[in-house]
Design an enzyme around this catalytic site. Structure first.
Site, PDB file in Angstrom:
ATOM      1  N   ASN A  45     -10.327  -0.271   0.592  1.00 19.47           N
ATOM      2  CA  ASN A  45      -8.860  -0.227   0.561  1.00 19.47           C
ATOM      3  C   ASN A  45      -8.396  -0.846  -0.759  1.00 19.47           C
ATOM      4  OD1 ASN A  45      -6.131  -0.794   0.824  1.00 19.47           O
ATOM      5  ND2 ASN A  45      -6.283  -1.515   2.931  1.00 19.47           N
TER       6      ASN A  45
ATOM      7  N   HIS B  38      -2.876   6.863   2.361  1.00 18.17           N
ATOM      8  CA  HIS B  38      -3.386   5.565   1.911  1.00 18.17           C
ATOM      9  C   HIS B  38      -4.757   5.354   2.542  1.00 18.17           C
ATOM     10  CE1 HIS B  38      -4.092   1.465   1.181  1.00 18.17           C
ATOM     11  NE2 HIS B  38      -3.717   1.026   2.364  1.00 18.17           N
TER      12      HIS B  38
ATOM     13  N   CYS C 159       0.814  -1.224   0.000  1.00 14.52           N
ATOM     14  CA  CYS C 159       0.000   0.000   0.000  1.00 14.52           C
ATOM     15  C   CYS C 159       0.848   1.276   0.000  1.00 14.52           C
ATOM     16  CB  CYS C 159      -0.959  -0.008   1.178  1.00 14.52           C
ATOM     17  SG  CYS C 159      -1.893  -1.530   1.290  1.00 14.52           S
TER      18      CYS C 159
HETATM   19  O1  UT7 Z   1      -3.779  -1.468   3.763  1.00 15.36           O
HETATM   20  C1  UT7 Z   1      -2.900  -2.193   4.485  1.00 15.36           C
HETATM   21  C2  UT7 Z   1      -3.108  -2.453   5.822  1.00 15.36           C
HETATM   22  N1  UT7 Z   1      -4.387  -2.781   6.365  1.00 15.36           N
HETATM   23  C3  UT7 Z   1      -4.926  -1.978   7.292  1.00 15.36           C
HETATM   24  O2  UT7 Z   1      -4.516  -0.868   7.471  1.00 15.36           O
HETATM   25  C4  UT7 Z   1      -6.001  -2.500   8.190  1.00 15.36           C
HETATM   26  C5  UT7 Z   1      -5.698  -2.153   9.613  1.00 15.36           C
HETATM   27  N2  UT7 Z   1      -6.659  -2.638  10.558  1.00 15.36           N
HETATM   28  C6  UT7 Z   1      -7.936  -2.202  10.607  1.00 15.36           C
HETATM   29  O3  UT7 Z   1      -8.343  -1.392   9.811  1.00 15.36           O
HETATM   30  C7  UT7 Z   1      -8.819  -2.694  11.724  1.00 15.36           C
HETATM   31  O4  UT7 Z   1      -8.052  -3.448  12.642  1.00 15.36           O
HETATM   32  C8  UT7 Z   1     -10.026  -3.551  11.223  1.00 15.36           C
HETATM   33  C9  UT7 Z   1     -11.006  -2.656  10.469  1.00 15.36           C
HETATM   34  C10 UT7 Z   1      -9.535  -4.675  10.316  1.00 15.36           C
HETATM   35  C11 UT7 Z   1     -10.782  -4.149  12.412  1.00 15.36           C
HETATM   36  O5  UT7 Z   1     -11.194  -3.117  13.292  1.00 15.36           O
HETATM   37  P1  UT7 Z   1     -10.871  -3.211  14.858  1.00 15.36           P
HETATM   38  O6  UT7 Z   1     -11.487  -2.033  15.467  1.00 15.36           O
HETATM   39  O7  UT7 Z   1      -9.408  -3.410  15.001  1.00 15.36           O
HETATM   40  O8  UT7 Z   1     -11.682  -4.490  15.267  1.00 15.36           O
HETATM   41  P2  UT7 Z   1     -11.176  -5.733  16.124  1.00 15.36           P
HETATM   42  O9  UT7 Z   1     -10.371  -6.642  15.278  1.00 15.36           O
HETATM   43  O10 UT7 Z   1     -10.588  -5.219  17.402  1.00 15.36           O
HETATM   44  O11 UT7 Z   1     -12.539  -6.445  16.485  1.00 15.36           O
HETATM   45  C12 UT7 Z   1     -13.471  -5.860  17.404  1.00 15.36           C
HETATM   46  C13 UT7 Z   1     -14.642  -6.790  17.594  1.00 15.36           C
HETATM   47  C14 UT7 Z   1     -14.245  -8.220  17.941  1.00 15.36           C
HETATM   48  O12 UT7 Z   1     -15.190  -8.715  18.845  1.00 15.36           O
HETATM   49  P3  UT7 Z   1     -14.867  -8.769  20.426  1.00 15.36           P
HETATM   50  O13 UT7 Z   1     -13.647  -9.636  20.560  1.00 15.36           O
HETATM   51  O14 UT7 Z   1     -14.623  -7.333  20.828  1.00 15.36           O
HETATM   52  O15 UT7 Z   1     -16.096  -9.356  21.008  1.00 15.36           O
HETATM   53  C15 UT7 Z   1     -14.380  -8.959  16.632  1.00 15.36           C
HETATM   54  O16 UT7 Z   1     -14.666 -10.323  16.802  1.00 15.36           O
HETATM   55  O17 UT7 Z   1     -15.393  -6.878  16.374  1.00 15.36           O
HETATM   56  C16 UT7 Z   1     -15.549  -8.261  16.006  1.00 15.36           C
HETATM   57  N3  UT7 Z   1     -15.552  -8.344  14.528  1.00 15.36           N
HETATM   58  C17 UT7 Z   1     -16.638  -8.085  13.790  1.00 15.36           C
HETATM   59  N4  UT7 Z   1     -17.896  -7.742  14.122  1.00 15.36           N
HETATM   60  C18 UT7 Z   1     -18.759  -7.541  13.106  1.00 15.36           C
HETATM   61  C19 UT7 Z   1     -14.506  -8.626  13.724  1.00 15.36           C
HETATM   62  N5  UT7 Z   1     -14.902  -8.561  12.440  1.00 15.36           N
HETATM   63  C20 UT7 Z   1     -16.219  -8.235  12.459  1.00 15.36           C
HETATM   64  C21 UT7 Z   1     -17.173  -8.014  11.447  1.00 15.36           C
HETATM   65  N6  UT7 Z   1     -18.428  -7.671  11.807  1.00 15.36           N
HETATM   66  N7  UT7 Z   1     -16.887  -8.112  10.121  1.00 15.36           N
END
Ligand code: UT7
Length: 327
Positions: free
Chosen positions: A282, A252, A128
């Site tokens: 993205n 990005h 990216c």
């Molecule tokens: O371009 C290159 C690099 N890529 C990036 O920059 C991506 C970087 N990371 C991110 O953008 C974020 O980490 C994500 C958007 C991928 C995820 O967001 P987050 O705020 O980090 O969520 P999380 O992984 O901490 O998950 C929070 C909660 C979890 O539940 P608990 O453990 O709090 O109960 C997940 O199980 O959300 C849950 N979860 C979902 N819920 C609904 C994970 N995926 C989903 C989903 N729908 N699709």
């Protein structure tokens, strides 16, 4: 000594036709429109492949915008037309992509042929951060004597997405953006830059041959903010400008929360962020040119404006640049 400057003289974009909504994503796994919008800022993305598109092997494509090469050609053609140049006037194509159509050869070979380009062609994979790596490379090639470089960021990430992984499948989309970087008399438009990589962090974001992407989202998020802020700071320092001198920040487009956090830490107001993530998702190497061209076409840039570009991605790579708009 004659100074050999460079400027962007044309730009264009291309997106596949299929719009994938968050409602579409909800048919794949347990998620919601509210969660996706709140956590990422994404409402729709475009797809050239994946579960919502009748797929074809990338190296035997039908006519259209189904492959990285086809998207690159469409964006490149628009950029060349805007710059008023045909293939005979382009000395080098740099195709920034992390999703080439084949392992061998580089996708830029077919792109160069389709556009009738006289000069050389190469792919650049810095994930990216690719387009910003490419902009620095293109500027260097112009300094070295190439009159015009066609710089393209193009991706079909939907071919590399793990559609069973609800933690990240909603993030990715396909598209392409291109600019012509051209020699001009006078000073260079690249006022300051920084490129970097931390190869010890490969395991936080990768895809093996033939399998989908694996990402530790929170790890990437945390490191992305830190690396992008540090890199942007270095580019500003090397350009000898302050953050208040920046008219437009083109980050990005990975996640609106990352974009906002970086802008906030740099002291840039939200109004200065170029953002298309709500309708592109993205798109890796394509995301910065898509956002930049959108800003240019919507009249947000005037000659002399200073732009800060900053990307980060798998590797982990990062790259930033301060660029003077206009020529
Ligand atoms: O371009 C290159 C690099 N890529 C990036 O920059 C991506 C970087 N990371 C991110 O953008 C974020 O980490 C994500 C958007 C991928 C995820 O967001 P987050 O705020 O980090 O969520 P999380 O992984 O901490 O998950 C929070 C909660 C979890 O539940 P608990 O453990 O709090 O109960 C997940 O199980 O959300 C849950 N979860 C979902 N819920 C609904 C994970 N995926 C989903 C989903 N729908 N699709």
């Amino acid at each position: 000594m004659t100074v050999r400057g460079c400027a962007m003289t044309g730009w264009g974009t291309a997106l596949p036709e299929r719009v994938v909504t968050n409602a579409d994503i909800m048919t794949l796994f347990d998620t919601s429109d509210e969660w996706i919008v709140e956590r990422s800022g994404i409402s729709t993305r475009r797809a050239a492949a994946g579960p919502f598109v009748a797929d074809t092997p990338p190296h035997h494509p039908p006519a259209g915008l189904g492959t990285t090469g086809q998207l690159a050609v469409a964006a490149g053609r628009e950029a060349m037309a805007a710059a008023g140049v045909d293939g005979s006037g382009i000395g080098l194509v740099i195709l920034c992509t992390t999703t080439p159509d084949q392992l061998i050869p580089a996708s830029s070979a077919a792109v160069s042929s389709a556009l009738g380009i006289a000069g050389g062609a190469m792919d650049l994979n810095a994930a990216c951060a690719g387009f910003t790596y490419g902009l620095v490379t293109a500027s260097g090639m112009v300094s070295a004597g190439v009159d015009r470089v066609l710089l393209i960021g193009a991706e079909t990430l939907t071919r590399a997405t793990n559609w069973d992984d609800r933690t990240n499948a909603f993030l990715f989309g396909d598209g392409a953006g291109a600019v012509v970087v051209e020699a001009t008399p006078g000073e260079t438009s690249l006022l300051g830059w920084d490129l970097g990589v931390d190869g010890s962090q490969v395991s936080i974001l990768y895809a093996d041959h033939g399998s989908g992407m694996v990402m530790k989202g929170q790890e990437v998020f945390r490191r992305a903010v830190r690396a992008t802020v540090a890199s942007a700071g270095l580019s500003l320092e090397r350009a000898k400008v302050g953050v208040d001198d920046i008219a437009l920040f083109v980050p990005h487009q990975a996640n609106i929360r990352i974009m906002d956090a970086v802008a906030d830490r740099l002291g840039l107001p939200k109004e200065k962020i170029a953002s298309v993530i709500d309708h592109t998702g993205n798109t890796s190497s394509a995301s910065i040119p898509l956002a930049l061209v959108d800003a240019a076409q919507s009249g947000r840039l005037v000659d002399g404006d200073l732009i800060l570009l900053a990307g980060f991605g798998a590797g982990m790579t990062w790259a930033s640049a301060v660029w003077r708009w206009g020529h």
